[in-house]
Design an enzyme around this catalytic site. Structure first.
Site, PDB file in Angstrom:
ATOM      1  N   THR A 228      11.854  -6.995   8.498  1.00 19.72           N
ATOM      2  CA  THR A 228      10.804  -7.456   9.416  1.00 19.72           C
ATOM      3  C   THR A 228       9.810  -8.340   8.667  1.00 19.72           C
ATOM      4  O   THR A 228       9.320  -9.328   9.219  1.00 19.72           O
ATOM      5  CB  THR A 228      10.070  -6.255  10.061  1.00 19.72           C
ATOM      6  N   GLU A 246       3.600  -5.578   2.641  1.00 20.80           N
ATOM      7  CA  GLU A 246       3.966  -4.381   1.858  1.00 20.80           C
ATOM      8  C   GLU A 246       5.280  -3.882   2.434  1.00 20.80           C
ATOM      9  O   GLU A 246       5.311  -3.391   3.563  1.00 20.80           O
ATOM     10  CB  GLU A 246       2.876  -3.312   1.982  1.00 20.80           C
ATOM     11  N   CYS A 280       7.550   4.791   1.192  1.00 21.63           N
ATOM     12  CA  CYS A 280       8.020   3.580   0.516  1.00 21.63           C
ATOM     13  C   CYS A 280       8.225   3.841  -0.971  1.00 21.63           C
ATOM     14  O   CYS A 280       9.133   3.266  -1.573  1.00 21.63           O
ATOM     15  CB  CYS A 280       7.051   2.438   0.748  1.00 21.63           C
TER      16      CYS A 280
HETATM   17  P1  NAD Z   1       9.549  -1.937  10.669  1.00 24.50           P
HETATM   18  O1  NAD Z   1       9.582  -3.186   9.860  1.00 24.50           O
HETATM   19  O2  NAD Z   1      10.644  -1.657  11.602  1.00 24.50           O
HETATM   20  O3  NAD Z   1       8.215  -1.893  11.576  1.00 24.50           O
HETATM   21  C1  NAD Z   1       6.918  -2.006  11.012  1.00 24.50           C
HETATM   22  C2  NAD Z   1       5.961  -2.515  12.083  1.00 24.50           C
HETATM   23  O4  NAD Z   1       6.336  -3.840  12.436  1.00 24.50           O
HETATM   24  C3  NAD Z   1       5.957  -1.703  13.374  1.00 24.50           C
HETATM   25  O5  NAD Z   1       4.616  -1.631  13.859  1.00 24.50           O
HETATM   26  C4  NAD Z   1       6.824  -2.557  14.303  1.00 24.50           C
HETATM   27  O6  NAD Z   1       6.516  -2.371  15.669  1.00 24.50           O
HETATM   28  C5  NAD Z   1       6.461  -3.966  13.856  1.00 24.50           C
HETATM   29  N1  NAD Z   1       7.477  -4.988  14.106  1.00 24.50           N
HETATM   30  C6  NAD Z   1       8.812  -4.826  14.327  1.00 24.50           C
HETATM   31  N2  NAD Z   1       9.402  -6.030  14.464  1.00 24.50           N
HETATM   32  C7  NAD Z   1       8.445  -6.962  14.329  1.00 24.50           C
HETATM   33  C8  NAD Z   1       8.448  -8.387  14.323  1.00 24.50           C
HETATM   34  N3  NAD Z   1       9.566  -9.099  14.506  1.00 24.50           N
HETATM   35  N4  NAD Z   1       7.275  -9.028  14.122  1.00 24.50           N
HETATM   36  C9  NAD Z   1       6.139  -8.339  13.901  1.00 24.50           C
HETATM   37  N5  NAD Z   1       6.069  -6.993  13.889  1.00 24.50           N
HETATM   38  C10 NAD Z   1       7.209  -6.315  14.088  1.00 24.50           C
HETATM   39  O7  NAD Z   1       9.329  -0.771   9.610  1.00 24.50           O
HETATM   40  P2  NAD Z   1       9.294   0.796   9.880  1.00 24.50           P
HETATM   41  O8  NAD Z   1      10.693   1.248  10.158  1.00 24.50           O
HETATM   42  O9  NAD Z   1       8.206   1.094  10.861  1.00 24.50           O
HETATM   43  O10 NAD Z   1       8.815   1.342   8.457  1.00 24.50           O
HETATM   44  C11 NAD Z   1       9.692   1.662   7.413  1.00 24.50           C
HETATM   45  C12 NAD Z   1       9.677   0.594   6.330  1.00 24.50           C
HETATM   46  O11 NAD Z   1       8.347   0.351   5.894  1.00 24.50           O
HETATM   47  C13 NAD Z   1      10.454   1.006   5.088  1.00 24.50           C
HETATM   48  O12 NAD Z   1      11.245  -0.065   4.639  1.00 24.50           O
HETATM   49  C14 NAD Z   1       9.356   1.313   4.068  1.00 24.50           C
HETATM   50  O13 NAD Z   1       9.753   1.209   2.733  1.00 24.50           O
HETATM   51  C15 NAD Z   1       8.321   0.317   4.453  1.00 24.50           C
HETATM   52  N6  NAD Z   1       7.004   0.727   3.984  1.00 24.50           N
HETATM   53  C16 NAD Z   1       6.411   0.032   2.954  1.00 24.50           C
HETATM   54  C17 NAD Z   1       5.176   0.433   2.453  1.00 24.50           C
HETATM   55  C18 NAD Z   1       4.505  -0.306   1.315  1.00 24.50           C
HETATM   56  O14 NAD Z   1       3.313  -0.098   1.088  1.00 24.50           O
HETATM   57  N7  NAD Z   1       5.205  -1.166   0.589  1.00 24.50           N
HETATM   58  C19 NAD Z   1       4.537   1.546   3.008  1.00 24.50           C
HETATM   59  C20 NAD Z   1       5.171   2.231   4.039  1.00 24.50           C
HETATM   60  C21 NAD Z   1       6.397   1.808   4.530  1.00 24.50           C
END
Ligand code: NAD
Length: 475
Positions: A228, A246, A280
């Site tokens: 994403t 992130e 993460c």
């Molecule tokens: P995701 O990317 O599916 O979704 C994250 C957010 O983005 C949600 O609010 C979702 O509704 C939104 N979203 C989805 N598609 C979008 C688009 N095309 N444009 C804009 N927004 C969009 O991630 P997830 O499944 O919610 O979270 C898990 C992931 O997050 C794992 O890969 C994890 O490692 C990562 N993560 C990283 C950190 C960090 O600090 N580096 C912290 C927590 C989680």
């Protein structure tokens, strides 16, 4: 105060509660059934929120820093006063057992307060008889915040605190899987700020892309998957919006042969399975020296068998379900792939047969190119990998597209530090894990991120430099 439950959840737009005609169901992952609904913002609702944030920006930017900080400290106090209510709601929508849920809410309040201990400097790059050059760090305008479901509250605060403290206004969107606690916090703390400064909207899958494409935003701060994150960067490029990403990780822990297994096993175990592996920065690949491999593997398996996994609302469960059905299916598929490849799986205690539960699972020395090693599991699946040579293990640990964090475990701190310097990650822990502080940047290397959160460097991501050349001699 703060213990009664609410059952209607509103967005916060322009300082007011907003409901929508359509709603999205919110599922308790411990049961697999919906228990509440969240508003589903339309494109019009988004426009109204962005316009409110834009109207609020000039006055908030010009509000003295000391007052902006006081507003954040007030917000922290309100969250603390509602700890019991927010914790129960958090467990119901996110799945994490009460103790861990409480830790996240209390941590969020702590983070709000701690961020106000930072100061935005004015850098002086020249100060001579004829002129002084000052570099100010000024806010950007209206910021778009997008948050995932694994740490929905803390990661929202990681955006709210620095964005608002630096003088920006914000429109924040929680994940459709975990919107409720964030919406509730929005209602509780909104009066700490002038109307329009903090807006929280919720919606389905279509809302994130609408936000990142919206021309009213000066910056996007996004936490979520790398896939994403790439889409966010692509969309942001059209208007050259500033971005902080992130993203995912596939973090390695390297366990050297001189460790005391009994002392560290429990910490190693929790460092992989915290939040049911949905962090993460949990250990997602554990490299164990051949000399201690069998003993540590058996000890970790014993811990997995002894650890209760179940409904987070029930006392005694250390870990909860996987947070949502999509992630549950991914993790089950990864385990099935490992099983059909003939890999040895070591399962933990039995789990409830309803909701999105998966037993804690260790994979006994799979090949480095197996899916369970290469992919970010983001669930309770931990590959244990044998090594005997330091150069070899460093190169295997670095052989991933990700670079979020890593850990080295050894009683030889000099050698462990030397290994830490060789890991291509944004953070390395020595004889500890899962640590972060409000004063230390979290910054992913490679495909794990772009920019950083936390610390002064993270705060400055919500500003731009503005250099002012001031003459001392009137011409
Ligand atoms: P995701 O990317 O599916 O979704 C994250 C957010 O983005 C949600 O609010 C979702 O509704 C939104 N979203 C989805 N598609 C979008 C688009 N095309 N444009 C804009 N927004 C969009 O991630 P997830 O499944 O919610 O979270 C898990 C992931 O997050 C794992 O890969 C994890 O490692 C990562 N993560 C990283 C950190 C960090 O600090 N580096 C912290 C927590 C989680």
């Amino acid at each position: 105060m703060g213990s009664q439950a609410v059952d209607t959840f509103c967005m916060t737009i322009d300082g007011k509660s907003v409901l929508t005609e359509l709603t999205i169901p919110v599922i308790n992952p411990a049961t697999g059934s919906p228990f509440a609904h969240a508003p589903s913002a339309t494109a019009d609702d988004l426009d109204i929120a962005v316009a409110a944030a834009a109207r609020a920006f000039p006055a908030w930017r010009d509000t003295p820093m000391v007052e902006r900080k006081a507003a954040l400290i007030d917000a922290a106090g309100i969250i603390e006063a509602h700890l019991a209510e927010l914790t129960a709601l958090f467990t119901r929508e996110q799945g994490r057992p009460i103790e861990g849920a409480k830790g996240e809410i209390a941590g969020a309040a702590m983070w709000l307060k701690a961020t106000t201990m930072l100061d935005i400097p004015v850098d002086v790059t020249e100060d001579t008889e004829t002129r002084r050059i000052e570099v100010h760090h000024v806010p950007l305008g209206v910021v778009c915040g997008i948050v995932p479901w694994n740490f929905p509250v803390l990661l929202a605060i990681w955006k709210i605190a620095p964005a608002l403290m630096a003088g920006n206004t914000l429109v924040l969107k929680p994940s459709p899987f975990t919107p409720l606690t964030t919406l509730r916090i929005g209602e509780l703390i909104r009066d700490c700020f002038p109307a329009g400064v903090l807006n929280i909207i919720s919606g389905g899958d279509e809302l994130g892309p609408l936000m990142t494409a919206h021309k009213g935003f000066a910056k996007i701060t996004f936490t979520g998957s790398s896939a994403t994150g790439r889409r966010v960067m692509e969309t942001a490029a059209k208007d050259l919006k500033r971005i902080t990403l992130e993203l995912g990780g596939n973090d390695a822990a390297i366990v050297m042969p001189d460790v005391d297994i009994d002392t560290i096993a429990e910490t190693l175990f929790h460092g992989a399975f915290h939040n049911t592996g949905q962090v993460c920065v949990v250990t997602k690949r554990m490299f164990i020296h051949a000399d201690i491999y069998d003993r540590l593997r058996d000890r970790l398996h014993q811990l997995a068998r002894q650890t209760a996994v179940g409904d987070g609302a029930d006392q005694g469960n250390r870990y909860g379900p996987i947070q949502n059905k999509i992630q549950y299916d991914r993790v089950v598929n990864l385990i099935e792939d490992a099983r059909s490849a003939g890999l040895t799986l070591l399962e933990g205690s039995p789990v409830p047969d309803r909701g999105y539960f998966v037993p804690l699972t260790l994979v006994d020395n799979p090949p480095d190119d197996s899916r369970v090693v290469v992919e970010e599991a983001f669930g309770p699946v931990l590959p244990l990998l044998k090594f005997s040579d330091v150069d070899d293990v460093v190169s295997r640990a670095n052989d991933t597209e990700y670079g979020l964090s890593g850990a080295v475990w050894s009683n030889d701190i000099v050698q462990a530090t030397a290994i830490a310097h060789r890991l291509d990650t944004g953070t390395v822990w020595i004889n500890q894990n899962l640590q972060s502080t409000p004063f230390t940047p979290l910054a992913g290397a490679k495909q794990s991120g772009f920019g950083q959160e936390n610390g002064l460097a993270g705060l400055l991501e919500f500003t731009r430099p503005k250099s002012i050349y001031i003459p001392k001699v009137v011409s």
